[in-house]
Design a protein around this motif. Structure first.
Motif, PDB file in Angstrom:
ATOM      1  N   ALA A   8       0.327  64.333  58.512  1.00 30.66           N
ATOM      2  CA  ALA A   8       0.476  65.839  58.292  1.00 30.66           C
ATOM      3  C   ALA A   8      -0.845  66.405  57.349  1.00 30.66           C
ATOM      4  O   ALA A   8      -0.834  66.316  56.769  1.00 30.66           O
ATOM      5  CB  ALA A   8       2.275  66.103  57.323  1.00 30.66           C
ATOM      6  N   TYR A  27      -0.153  65.472  62.807  1.00 32.52           N
ATOM      7  CA  TYR A  27       1.086  66.393  62.937  1.00 32.52           C
ATOM      8  C   TYR A  27       0.192  67.504  62.244  1.00 32.52           C
ATOM      9  O   TYR A  27      -0.294  67.725  60.961  1.00 32.52           O
ATOM     10  CB  TYR A  27       1.997  66.492  61.891  1.00 32.52           C
ATOM     11  CG  TYR A  27       3.378  67.064  62.024  1.00 32.52           C
ATOM     12  CD1 TYR A  27       4.409  67.207  63.077  1.00 32.52           C
ATOM     13  CD2 TYR A  27       3.579  67.661  61.282  1.00 32.52           C
ATOM     14  CE1 TYR A  27       4.924  67.889  63.173  1.00 32.52           C
ATOM     15  CE2 TYR A  27       5.148  68.572  61.587  1.00 32.52           C
ATOM     16  CZ  TYR A  27       5.654  68.467  62.508  1.00 32.52           C
ATOM     17  OH  TYR A  27       6.731  68.978  63.034  1.00 32.52           O
ATOM     18  N   GLY A  72       1.767  71.707  60.138  1.00 36.27           N
ATOM     19  CA  GLY A  72       3.486  71.820  59.308  1.00 36.27           C
ATOM     20  C   GLY A  72       3.351  72.521  58.180  1.00 36.27           C
ATOM     21  O   GLY A  72       2.829  73.183  57.558  1.00 36.27           O
ATOM     22  N   SER A  73       4.066  71.876  57.073  1.00 33.79           N
ATOM     23  CA  SER A  73       4.320  72.558  56.230  1.00 33.79           C
ATOM     24  C   SER A  73       2.853  72.179  54.993  1.00 33.79           C
ATOM     25  O   SER A  73       2.334  73.268  54.458  1.00 33.79           O
ATOM     26  CB  SER A  73       5.040  71.196  55.133  1.00 33.79           C
ATOM     27  OG  SER A  73       6.096  71.155  55.507  1.00 33.79           O
ATOM     28  N   THR A  74       2.665  70.543  55.486  1.00 28.75           N
ATOM     29  CA  THR A  74       1.123  70.351  54.659  1.00 28.75           C
ATOM     30  C   THR A  74      -0.297  70.880  55.048  1.00 28.75           C
ATOM     31  O   THR A  74      -0.826  71.618  54.474  1.00 28.75           O
ATOM     32  CB  THR A  74       0.757  69.024  54.728  1.00 28.75           C
ATOM     33  OG1 THR A  74       2.030  68.213  54.418  1.00 28.75           O
ATOM     34  CG2 THR A  74      -0.374  68.337  54.082  1.00 28.75           C
ATOM     35  N   ILE A 130      14.231  70.236  58.156  1.00 30.48           N
ATOM     36  CA  ILE A 130      13.973  69.949  56.916  1.00 30.48           C
ATOM     37  C   ILE A 130      14.617  71.398  56.189  1.00 30.48           C
ATOM     38  O   ILE A 130      13.987  72.212  56.024  1.00 30.48           O
ATOM     39  CB  ILE A 130      12.387  70.580  57.007  1.00 30.48           C
ATOM     40  CG1 ILE A 130      11.637  70.091  55.492  1.00 30.48           C
ATOM     41  CG2 ILE A 130      11.556  71.497  57.541  1.00 30.48           C
ATOM     42  CD1 ILE A 130      10.059  70.560  55.361  1.00 30.48           C
ATOM     43  N   LYS A 162      11.944  65.019  63.702  1.00 33.21           N
ATOM     44  CA  LYS A 162      10.961  64.900  61.873  1.00 33.21           C
ATOM     45  C   LYS A 162      11.949  65.478  61.454  1.00 33.21           C
ATOM     46  O   LYS A 162      12.592  66.599  61.291  1.00 33.21           O
ATOM     47  CB  LYS A 162      10.143  65.338  62.168  1.00 33.21           C
ATOM     48  CG  LYS A 162       9.206  65.675  60.722  1.00 33.21           C
ATOM     49  CD  LYS A 162       7.920  65.880  60.936  1.00 33.21           C
ATOM     50  CE  LYS A 162       7.245  66.189  59.608  1.00 33.21           C
ATOM     51  NZ  LYS A 162       7.687  65.124  58.138  1.00 33.21           N
ATOM     52  N   PRO A 220      10.161  61.758  54.430  1.00 35.08           N
ATOM     53  CA  PRO A 220      10.172  62.104  52.737  1.00 35.08           C
ATOM     54  C   PRO A 220       9.070  60.444  53.184  1.00 35.08           C
ATOM     55  O   PRO A 220       9.433  59.389  52.781  1.00 35.08           O
ATOM     56  CB  PRO A 220      11.945  61.918  52.486  1.00 35.08           C
ATOM     57  CG  PRO A 220      12.366  62.249  53.180  1.00 35.08           C
ATOM     58  CD  PRO A 220      11.910  61.830  54.548  1.00 35.08           C
ATOM     59  N   ILE A 263       5.586  61.067  59.710  1.00 36.34           N
ATOM     60  CA  ILE A 263       4.314  61.892  59.779  1.00 36.34           C
ATOM     61  C   ILE A 263       5.395  62.435  57.909  1.00 36.34           C
ATOM     62  O   ILE A 263       5.899  62.569  57.596  1.00 36.34           O
ATOM     63  CB  ILE A 263       5.651  63.392  60.517  1.00 36.34           C
ATOM     64  CG1 ILE A 263       5.538  62.423  61.430  1.00 36.34           C
ATOM     65  CG2 ILE A 263       4.333  64.437  60.065  1.00 36.34           C
ATOM     66  CD1 ILE A 263       5.615  63.743  62.897  1.00 36.34           C
ATOM     67  N   THR A 281       1.747  62.779  52.328  1.00 34.53           N
ATOM     68  CA  THR A 281       0.619  62.508  50.740  1.00 34.53           C
ATOM     69  C   THR A 281       0.245  61.294  51.883  1.00 34.53           C
ATOM     70  O   THR A 281      -1.241  60.555  51.315  1.00 34.53           O
ATOM     71  CB  THR A 281       1.598  62.025  49.917  1.00 34.53           C
ATOM     72  OG1 THR A 281       2.344  60.476  50.665  1.00 34.53           O
ATOM     73  CG2 THR A 281       2.227  62.482  48.980  1.00 34.53           C
ATOM     74  N   ILE A 305       2.044  59.380  44.498  1.00 36.74           N
ATOM     75  CA  ILE A 305       3.494  60.088  44.614  1.00 36.74           C
ATOM     76  C   ILE A 305       3.836  60.954  43.749  1.00 36.74           C
ATOM     77  O   ILE A 305       3.981  62.114  43.706  1.00 36.74           O
ATOM     78  CB  ILE A 305       4.773  60.229  45.645  1.00 36.74           C
ATOM     79  CG1 ILE A 305       3.891  59.637  47.015  1.00 36.74           C
ATOM     80  CG2 ILE A 305       5.332  62.041  46.314  1.00 36.74           C
ATOM     81  CD1 ILE A 305       4.471  59.007  48.350  1.00 36.74           C
ATOM     82  N   VAL A 323       3.122  64.845  42.937  1.00 39.63           N
ATOM     83  CA  VAL A 323       3.773  66.334  42.506  1.00 39.63           C
ATOM     84  C   VAL A 323       3.806  67.180  41.116  1.00 39.63           C
ATOM     85  O   VAL A 323       4.650  67.464  41.588  1.00 39.63           O
ATOM     86  CB  VAL A 323       5.590  66.241  43.860  1.00 39.63           C
ATOM     87  CG1 VAL A 323       5.330  65.677  45.050  1.00 39.63           C
ATOM     88  CG2 VAL A 323       6.435  64.242  42.948  1.00 39.63           C
ATOM     89  N   LEU A 341       1.007  70.179  44.903  1.00 39.69           N
ATOM     90  CA  LEU A 341       0.858  69.100  46.126  1.00 39.69           C
ATOM     91  C   LEU A 341      -0.306  69.116  47.282  1.00 39.69           C
ATOM     92  O   LEU A 341      -1.741  68.320  46.947  1.00 39.69           O
ATOM     93  CB  LEU A 341       2.174  68.089  46.791  1.00 39.69           C
ATOM     94  CG  LEU A 341       2.153  67.055  48.248  1.00 39.69           C
ATOM     95  CD1 LEU A 341       1.521  65.495  47.506  1.00 39.69           C
ATOM     96  CD2 LEU A 341       3.394  66.971  48.687  1.00 39.69           C
TER      97      LEU A 341
END
Ligand code: NGF
Length: 294
Positions: free
Chosen positions: A10, A42, A45-47, A137, A163, A189, A205, A208, A242, A246, A251
């Motif tokens: 990601a 990917y 996405g969020s990342t 998610i 996902k 996760p 996916i 980190t 991780i 976090v 992150l």
């Protein structure tokens, strides 16, 4: 569908010094992962902070990445947005630049009913010939994908997987049971990649992964060879990292700084995601050192 099985990064957002999206930096980052040999990327996405970028900016980044790694890496474009219209526009663009698949969260902000989410996703699916991956998610979208809806959508050939970013490997296993043999579960996760693989995921996916792709590839390889204890050993190492990642104010900010230490500048996260204060830089350096020496 084998091309969708494996380790997908990601990818972090890429901005220049002024905070504008940087196609050049995105190319450099994508090249870095292609050279390492991951399965794919990917995007947005969020990342990748897709939700913090305009439709135009998202197109620019996807196009740049496709120019750099088309044919080398499998690229999944996250095209999720609040409005169906934007999602469809991004989907049409993703197909035009040669993305391998699209993926979307349910529409965010408005409390959309299950029927509404189904219609939203269906409009996206119908707007291209690309494979579609649902993105579950609930912690960020507030929408909990039901087994009924998953089962209904999974019947379509174009819907190739989900996902799943929830802590429940039970839910993951249930989704796999409903989706069937040819339905791919992408583990979300990163902390439980091995657990996800054991319970039916065939791909991962993760955000980190971007700072330690080799370790996730090692987990995947150990699992494929049936060396479960060894896969677990590497997962435990990954989880130590991780846990530290976090604990920083963000992150994504921490991951970006680690990439910068390795010569890949992706800028700082966009507000409201917090950057990392200078007082934390020495901790980031120590963490980078730890990752590189595992
Ligand atoms: O970033 C989140 C937020 N989750 C990611 C991943 O599931 C989604 C996960 O890798 C993602 O990366 C994306 O859409 O770009 C976490 O970063 C990781 O497990 C650390 O907690 O939930």
């Amino acid at each position: 569908l084998n091309k969708f099985k494996g380790v997908f990064i990601a990818m972090n957002s890429c901005y220049d010094e002024q905070g504008e999206v940087s196609p050049e930096r995105a190319k450099k980052l994508a090249r870095h992962y292609a050279d390492i040999g991951v399965k794919g990327l990917y995007l947005a996405g969020s990342t990748g902070e897709g939700m913090l970028q305009s439709v135009e900016e998202r197109k620019q980044i996807l196009q740049a990445v496709m120019e750099e790694v088309r044919g080398e890496l499998i690229v999944i474009a996250h095209i999720g947005a609040a409005s169906t219209r934007d999602c469809v526009e991004l989907t049409v663009h993703a197909e035009s630049v040669g993305a391998d698949a699209i993926s979307a969260v349910p529409s965010i902000y408005y409390r959309i009913s299950e029927k509404g989410v189904e219609e939203h996703w269906q409009a996206i699916i119908d707007s291209s010939s690309l494979p579609f991956i649902m993105y579950h998610i609930p912690a960020t979208t507030g929408f909990h994908l039901s087994k009924d809806l998953l089962g209904k959508l999974a019947k379509q050939d174009k819907v190739i997987g989900v996902k799943i970013t929830t802590d429940s490997t039970y839910e993951l296993q249930q989704f796999k049971r409903i989706g069937g043999e040819d339905f791919i579960l992408f583990n979300g996760p990163d902390e439980q990649y091995v657990a996800g693989l054991i319970m039916g995921a065939e791909a991962g996916i993760g955000g980190t992964y971007g700072v330690m792709p080799e370790l996730f590839m090692k987990i995947e390889q150990c699992f494929a060879e049936g060396k479960i204890a060894e896969a677990q050993h590497w997962q435990i190492k990954v989880n130590e990292i991780i846990t530290e990642l976090v604990a920083f104010p963000s992150l994504y900010g921490a991951s970006k700084l680690i990439l910068k230490l390795r010569g890949i500048d992706t800028g700082i996260p966009r507000m409201p995601i917090s950057p990392i204060p200078e007082s934390d830089y020495s901790k980031i350096e120590a963490l980078n050192h730890k990752i590189l020496h595992y």
